[in-house]
Design a protein around this motif. Structure first.
Motif, PDB file in Angstrom:
ATOM      1  N   SER A   9       0.671  -1.611   0.180  1.00 34.33           N
ATOM      2  CA  SER A   9       0.082   0.216   0.707  1.00 34.33           C
ATOM      3  C   SER A   9       0.801   0.962  -0.220  1.00 34.33           C
ATOM      4  CB  SER A   9      -1.238   0.008   1.330  1.00 34.33           C
ATOM      5  OG  SER A   9      -2.146   1.104   1.364  1.00 34.33           O
ATOM      6  N   HIS A  10       2.099   1.296   0.760  1.00 34.23           N
ATOM      7  CA  HIS A  10       2.879   1.961   0.723  1.00 34.23           C
ATOM      8  C   HIS A  10       4.400   2.173   0.356  1.00 34.23           C
ATOM      9  CE1 HIS A  10      -0.363   2.498   4.238  1.00 34.23           C
ATOM     10  NE2 HIS A  10      -0.571   3.704   3.655  1.00 34.23           N
ATOM     11  N   GLY A  11       4.268   1.339  -0.510  1.00 28.10           N
ATOM     12  CA  GLY A  11       5.568   1.077  -1.187  1.00 28.10           C
ATOM     13  C   GLY A  11       5.791   1.539  -2.380  1.00 28.10           C
ATOM     14  N   ALA A  38     -12.418   6.748 -10.621  1.00 28.95           N
ATOM     15  CA  ALA A  38     -13.698   5.794 -10.465  1.00 28.95           C
ATOM     16  C   ALA A  38     -13.731   5.093  -8.871  1.00 28.95           C
ATOM     17  CB  ALA A  38     -14.478   5.500 -10.721  1.00 28.95           C
ATOM     18  N   ARG A  39     -12.503   4.622  -9.672  1.00 30.43           N
ATOM     19  CA  ARG A  39     -12.446   3.624  -7.977  1.00 30.43           C
ATOM     20  C   ARG A  39     -12.043   4.832  -6.733  1.00 30.43           C
ATOM     21  NH1 ARG A  39      -9.078   0.941  -4.363  1.00 30.43           N
ATOM     22  NH2 ARG A  39      -7.513   2.980  -5.504  1.00 30.43           N
ATOM     23  N   GLN A  40     -11.142   5.580  -6.843  1.00 33.49           N
ATOM     24  CA  GLN A  40     -11.054   5.842  -6.062  1.00 33.49           C
ATOM     25  C   GLN A  40     -11.776   7.202  -5.277  1.00 33.49           C
ATOM     26  OE1 GLN A  40      -7.167   7.977  -8.122  1.00 33.49           O
ATOM     27  NE2 GLN A  40      -6.699   8.008  -5.764  1.00 33.49           N
ATOM     28  N   GLY A  44     -17.317   8.846   1.158  1.00 32.94           N
ATOM     29  CA  GLY A  44     -17.424   8.325   2.519  1.00 32.94           C
ATOM     30  C   GLY A  44     -15.275   7.618   1.865  1.00 32.94           C
ATOM     31  N   ARG A  45     -14.904   7.954   1.497  1.00 36.80           N
ATOM     32  CA  ARG A  45     -13.940   7.769   1.200  1.00 36.80           C
ATOM     33  C   ARG A  45     -13.225   8.419   2.361  1.00 36.80           C
ATOM     34  NH1 ARG A  45     -11.262   3.672  -0.404  1.00 36.80           N
ATOM     35  NH2 ARG A  45     -10.308   4.177  -3.121  1.00 36.80           N
ATOM     36  N   GLY A  46     -11.082   8.101   2.922  1.00 40.06           N
ATOM     37  CA  GLY A  46     -10.822   8.347   3.935  1.00 40.06           C
ATOM     38  C   GLY A  46      -9.774   9.927   3.108  1.00 40.06           C
ATOM     39  N   SER A  47      -8.919  10.165   3.246  1.00 42.46           N
ATOM     40  CA  SER A  47      -7.646  10.602   2.751  1.00 42.46           C
ATOM     41  C   SER A  47      -7.173  10.874   2.824  1.00 42.46           C
ATOM     42  CB  SER A  47      -7.218  12.310   4.234  1.00 42.46           C
ATOM     43  OG  SER A  47      -6.658  11.426   5.748  1.00 42.46           O
ATOM     44  N   ARG A  48      -6.563   9.812   2.322  1.00 47.51           N
ATOM     45  CA  ARG A  48      -5.550   8.579   1.371  1.00 47.51           C
ATOM     46  C   ARG A  48      -5.930   9.053  -0.156  1.00 47.51           C
ATOM     47  NH1 ARG A  48      -2.270   4.059   0.932  1.00 47.51           N
ATOM     48  NH2 ARG A  48      -0.708   4.516  -1.280  1.00 47.51           N
ATOM     49  N   GLN A  49      -6.870   9.619  -0.546  1.00 50.74           N
ATOM     50  CA  GLN A  49      -7.122   9.512  -1.683  1.00 50.74           C
ATOM     51  C   GLN A  49      -7.386  11.188  -2.395  1.00 50.74           C
ATOM     52  OE1 GLN A  49      -7.294   6.895  -3.460  1.00 50.74           O
ATOM     53  NE2 GLN A  49      -7.196   5.872  -1.801  1.00 50.74           N
ATOM     54  N   LYS A  50      -6.576  11.615  -1.048  1.00 47.56           N
ATOM     55  CA  LYS A  50      -6.517  13.346  -1.323  1.00 47.56           C
ATOM     56  C   LYS A  50      -5.775  13.327  -2.145  1.00 47.56           C
ATOM     57  CE  LYS A  50     -10.090  15.404   1.220  1.00 47.56           C
ATOM     58  NZ  LYS A  50     -10.407  15.243   2.848  1.00 47.56           N
ATOM     59  N   SER A 132      -4.042  -4.405   2.569  1.00 49.50           N
ATOM     60  CA  SER A 132      -4.693  -3.145   1.873  1.00 49.50           C
ATOM     61  C   SER A 132      -5.940  -3.418   1.136  1.00 49.50           C
ATOM     62  CB  SER A 132      -3.860  -2.166   1.666  1.00 49.50           C
ATOM     63  OG  SER A 132      -4.426  -0.756   1.836  1.00 49.50           O
ATOM     64  N   ALA A 133      -6.607  -2.766   0.683  1.00 41.47           N
ATOM     65  CA  ALA A 133      -7.235  -3.034  -0.259  1.00 41.47           C
ATOM     66  C   ALA A 133      -6.730  -2.056  -1.408  1.00 41.47           C
ATOM     67  CB  ALA A 133      -8.810  -2.781  -0.123  1.00 41.47           C
ATOM     68  N   ARG A 134      -5.769  -1.462  -1.454  1.00 44.85           N
ATOM     69  CA  ARG A 134      -4.498  -0.610  -2.294  1.00 44.85           C
ATOM     70  C   ARG A 134      -4.547  -1.414  -3.485  1.00 44.85           C
ATOM     71  NH1 ARG A 134      -4.095   3.908  -4.683  1.00 44.85           N
ATOM     72  NH2 ARG A 134      -1.820   4.354  -5.670  1.00 44.85           N
ATOM     73  N   GLU A 135      -4.168  -2.802  -3.339  1.00 42.73           N
ATOM     74  CA  GLU A 135      -4.031  -3.686  -4.493  1.00 42.73           C
ATOM     75  C   GLU A 135      -5.403  -3.390  -5.555  1.00 42.73           C
ATOM     76  OE1 GLU A 135      -4.159  -7.481  -6.419  1.00 42.73           O
ATOM     77  OE2 GLU A 135      -5.311  -6.229  -4.694  1.00 42.73           O
ATOM     78  N   GLU A 336      -5.452   2.920  11.968  1.00 35.35           N
ATOM     79  CA  GLU A 336      -4.496   3.824  11.010  1.00 35.35           C
ATOM     80  C   GLU A 336      -5.888   4.573  10.689  1.00 35.35           C
ATOM     81  OE1 GLU A 336      -1.800   2.583  10.170  1.00 35.35           O
ATOM     82  OE2 GLU A 336      -1.824   1.995  12.276  1.00 35.35           O
ATOM     83  N   ARG A 337      -5.285   5.203   8.923  1.00 38.89           N
ATOM     84  CA  ARG A 337      -5.848   5.863   8.498  1.00 38.89           C
ATOM     85  C   ARG A 337      -7.158   5.167   7.758  1.00 38.89           C
ATOM     86  NH1 ARG A 337      -2.138   9.662   4.562  1.00 38.89           N
ATOM     87  NH2 ARG A 337      -2.319   7.396   3.952  1.00 38.89           N
ATOM     88  N   SER A 338      -8.194   5.580   7.371  1.00 41.65           N
ATOM     89  CA  SER A 338      -8.986   4.567   6.511  1.00 41.65           C
ATOM     90  C   SER A 338      -9.838   5.536   6.032  1.00 41.65           C
ATOM     91  CB  SER A 338      -9.276   3.442   7.880  1.00 41.65           C
ATOM     92  OG  SER A 338      -9.721   2.567   6.604  1.00 41.65           O
TER      93      SER A 338
HETATM   94  C1  EPS Z   1      -6.918   0.301   3.859  1.00 43.38           C
HETATM   95  C2  EPS Z   1      -6.666   1.999   4.405  1.00 43.38           C
HETATM   96  C3  EPS Z   1      -6.183   3.534   4.183  1.00 43.38           C
HETATM   97  C4  EPS Z   1      -7.319   3.276   2.498  1.00 43.38           C
HETATM   98  C5  EPS Z   1      -6.386   1.845   1.744  1.00 43.38           C
HETATM   99  C6  EPS Z   1      -7.317   0.354   2.313  1.00 43.38           C
HETATM  100  O1  EPS Z   1      -4.973   3.574   3.269  1.00 43.38           O
HETATM  101  P1  EPS Z   1      -3.977   4.220   4.283  1.00 43.38           P
HETATM  102  O2  EPS Z   1      -3.756   3.591   5.436  1.00 43.38           O
HETATM  103  O3  EPS Z   1      -3.318   5.391   3.539  1.00 43.38           O
HETATM  104  O4  EPS Z   1      -5.030   5.414   5.020  1.00 43.38           O
HETATM  105  O5  EPS Z   1      -6.949   4.647   1.652  1.00 43.38           O
HETATM  106  O6  EPS Z   1      -7.041   1.979   0.228  1.00 43.38           O
HETATM  107  C7  EPS Z   1      -6.619   2.761  -0.644  1.00 43.38           C
HETATM  108  C8  EPS Z   1      -4.941   3.610  -0.241  1.00 43.38           C
HETATM  109  C9  EPS Z   1      -6.853   3.137  -2.066  1.00 43.38           C
HETATM  110  O7  EPS Z   1      -6.154   2.938  -2.772  1.00 43.38           O
HETATM  111  O8  EPS Z   1      -8.021   2.070  -2.277  1.00 43.38           O
HETATM  112  C10 EPS Z   1      -6.587  -0.853   3.840  1.00 43.38           C
HETATM  113  O9  EPS Z   1      -5.962  -1.076   5.223  1.00 43.38           O
HETATM  114  O10 EPS Z   1      -7.038  -1.885   3.742  1.00 43.38           O
END
Ligand code: EPS
Length: 388
Positions: A9-11, A38-40, A44-50, A132-135, A336-338
Motif C-alpha cells: 500500500s505504501h511501497g 472512479a475507484r478512488q 465515505g472515502r478517507g484522506s488517502r485519496q486526496k 490493504s485494499a490499495r491493491e 490506521e487512517r482509513s
Molecule cells: C486501507 C487503508 C487506507 C485506505 C486504503 C485501504 O489506506 P491508508 O492507510 O494509506 O490511509 O485508503 O485504500 C487505498 C489506499 C486505496 O487506494 O483504495 C486498508 O487498510 O485496507
C-alpha cells in the motif's frame, strides 16, 4: 489468460502482469485511467485519496496502443510512498529510524493477527501493507483492459451499489447496462435511486462521527454474453464458480450471489426457473433472469447478474478490544487512517473482477492469439447458436 499483481500500500508502486490477451486489441488508455479515478471516488472515502491520483503506466506488451500478444505489464505509482520512503524502503538495511510506525495491536476483522501468526511477522505492518485494499487499484486497471476487450466483442458490464449499511437504494433494478450507467453517474454513491442519496450521506456522516464503519451490497450486470461459456462437465469448469471465487477474492467480501441467490432458496421452483422461449432470427431466449444468466455453470445468454456483500471496514476510529502481540496486554486495536465505507470503490472492483473472469472464459473458449480472428470466431459462434 491470467494475471498477477504485486506491491504494498505504501511501497513505491503497484505492478500487474496480464498474460494471454490476444494481439491486436486496441486500447484506450484514458478509459483505464477513468476507471482508476472512479475507484478512488465515492462518498465515505478517507484522506488517502486526496494524496493519490492513480494513473496507469504501461511498460510491456503494448505498442502504439495495440496489444502485442506478449505479457502486458502495468504500473500504478503510490504517491503516498513519498511520505513512507524510509519505512517502506525495499533495499535499505533495517534500522531503528526506518522501522517506525510498527503495528502491534491487531484490528479485529483485519488480516493483521492471523497474517502475523502465519508469516511470523512481529511488525503487523508487514501484513497490512499487502492486505490493504490499495491493491485493488491494479485489479481495476487489469479489469479496465478486460472491459475494453469485452466491449469490442459486444459485451457491456457495469457494477453499482445496491445497499449501504441498512439503506437499500435499488428499487428499479434495470437490466440495461446503459440505463444503469446513466443513473449512477448522477451521484457520488453509484446508486440508481437518486432519492436515497441524502439519507445515505447522512448515514455515512453520522457513522464517521461515531468512529464506526459501514459495508454494503454491490451488483454487477453484464449483457450480450454468449451462451455456453463455462461447462457443466466438471465442478472446476463451471464459470459461475470461477466468478464467485474472484468476487470472494476482493478484500472484505463475505457473500456472493448469482441471480436471485439466497432468495431462490426460499421460493418455489415455478418462481425461480426462467421459462424458455424461441424467436425467429434470435433463437432460444428466457422470459426472466432469476438464475442470473447461468444454468449448469454455463452462461445461458441472459444478462449475467452477480451480487457481493461487503463487511464494514475493520479499521475503527473508535477501536475495539485487541491484545498487544508483544506484551499480551489487552488494549484497544491500533487505529490506521482509513475509509468510513469503501462500498462505492468496491462496486468498481467487483465489476473489474467479473470482467476479468468473463475475458478469461472467452480466451479459454476461442483462439485467443489474435483479436480479429477471435472476433470472427465469436461472431460465427453467435450465428451457430441462433440457428440451433
Ligand atoms: C486501507 C487503508 C487506507 C485506505 C486504503 C485501504 O489506506 P491508508 O492507510 O494509506 O490511509 O485508503 O485504500 C487505498 C489506499 C486505496 O487506494 O483504495 C486498508 O487498510 O485496507
Amino acid at each position: 489468460m491470467n494475471y498477477l499483481t504485486a506491491g504494498e500500500s505504501h511501497g513505491p508502486q503497484l505492478t500487474g502482469i496480464i498474460e494471454g490477451l490476444p494481439a491486436g486489441l486496441l486500447l484506450d488508455i484514458d478509459a483505464i485511467n477513468d476507471q482508476l479515478a472512479a475507484r478512488q471516488g465515492g462518498y465515505g472515502r478517507g484522506s488517502r485519496q486526496k494524496i493519490e491520483h492513480d494513473q496507469v503506466t504501461i511498460v510491456g506488451g503494448i505498442r502504439h496502443k495495440k496489444t502485442l500478444g506478449s505479457p502486458i505489464a502495468l504500473v500504478v505509482n503510490n504517491r503516498d510512498h513519498a511520505h513512507w520512503g524510509k519505512i517502506m524502503d525495499p533495499v535499505a538495511d533495517e534500522t531503528a529510524e526506518n522501522s517506525l510506525r510498527t503495528v502491534e495491536r491487531p484490528r479485529p476483522g483485519h488480516a493483521d493477527l492471523v497474517g502475523g501468526m502465519k508469516y511470523n511477522h512481529r511488525d503487523l505492518r508487514n501484513v497490512l501493507e499487502r492486505s490493504s485494499a490499495r491493491e485493488t487499484a491494479m485489479r481495476v486497471a487489469i479489469g479496465a483492459i478486460c472491459e475494453q476487450f469485452l466491449q469490442q466483442l459486444g459485451i457491456d458490464i457495469v457494477g453499482y451499489v445496491q445497499q449501504i449499511g441498512p439503506v437499500a437504494a435499488d428499487d428499479q433494478s434495470p437490466l440495461n447496462v446503459g440505463q444503469i450507467k446513466a443513473l449512477i453517474s448522477q451521484n457520488d454513491l453509484r446508486v440508481v435511486q437518486a432519492d436515497k442519496v441524502d439519507e445515505i450521506h447522512t448515514l455515512i456522516d453520522k457513522t464517521k462521527k461515531d468512529g464506526d464503519t459501514l459495508g454494503g451490497i454491490v451488483r454487477v450486470v453484464a449483457t450480450n454474453v454468449p451462451a455456453g461459456l463455462g461447462s457443466y462437465i466438471s465442478w472446476d469448469t463451471k464459470l459461475d464458480s470461477k466468478i464467485a471465487a474472484a468476487v470472494m477474492g476482493v478484500n472484505a467480501m463475505k457473500g456472493v450471489e448469482i441471480g436471485d441467490g439466497f432468495k431462490a432458496a426460499t421460493s418455489f421452483g415455478s418462481q425461480v426457473m426462467d421459462e424458455i422461449d424461441w424467436h425467429e432470427g434470435e433463437g432460444f431466449t428466457r422470459e426472466s433472469d432469476h438464475l442470473g444468466g447461468f444454468e449448469g455453470g454455463m452462461t445461458n445468454g441472459m444478462p449475467v447478474i452477480v451480487k457481493a456483500a461487503m463487511k464494514p471496514i475493520p479499521t475503527l476510529y473508535k477501536p475495539l478490544q485487541s491484545v498487544d502481540v508483544e506484551t499480551k496486554e489487552v488494549k484497544k486495536a491500533s487505529v490506521e487512517r482509513s475509509d468510513t465505507t469503501a462500498i462505492v470503490p468496491a462496486s468498481i472492483v467487483i465489476e473489474s473482477v467479473v470482467a476479468i473472469e468473463l475475458a478469461k472464459a472467452i480466451t479459454d473458449t476461442f483462439d485467443g492469439s489474435n483479436m480479429a480472428r477471435l472476433q470472427a470466431q465469436l461472431k460465427a459462434y453467435r450465428e451457430e447458436l441462433k440457428n440451433y
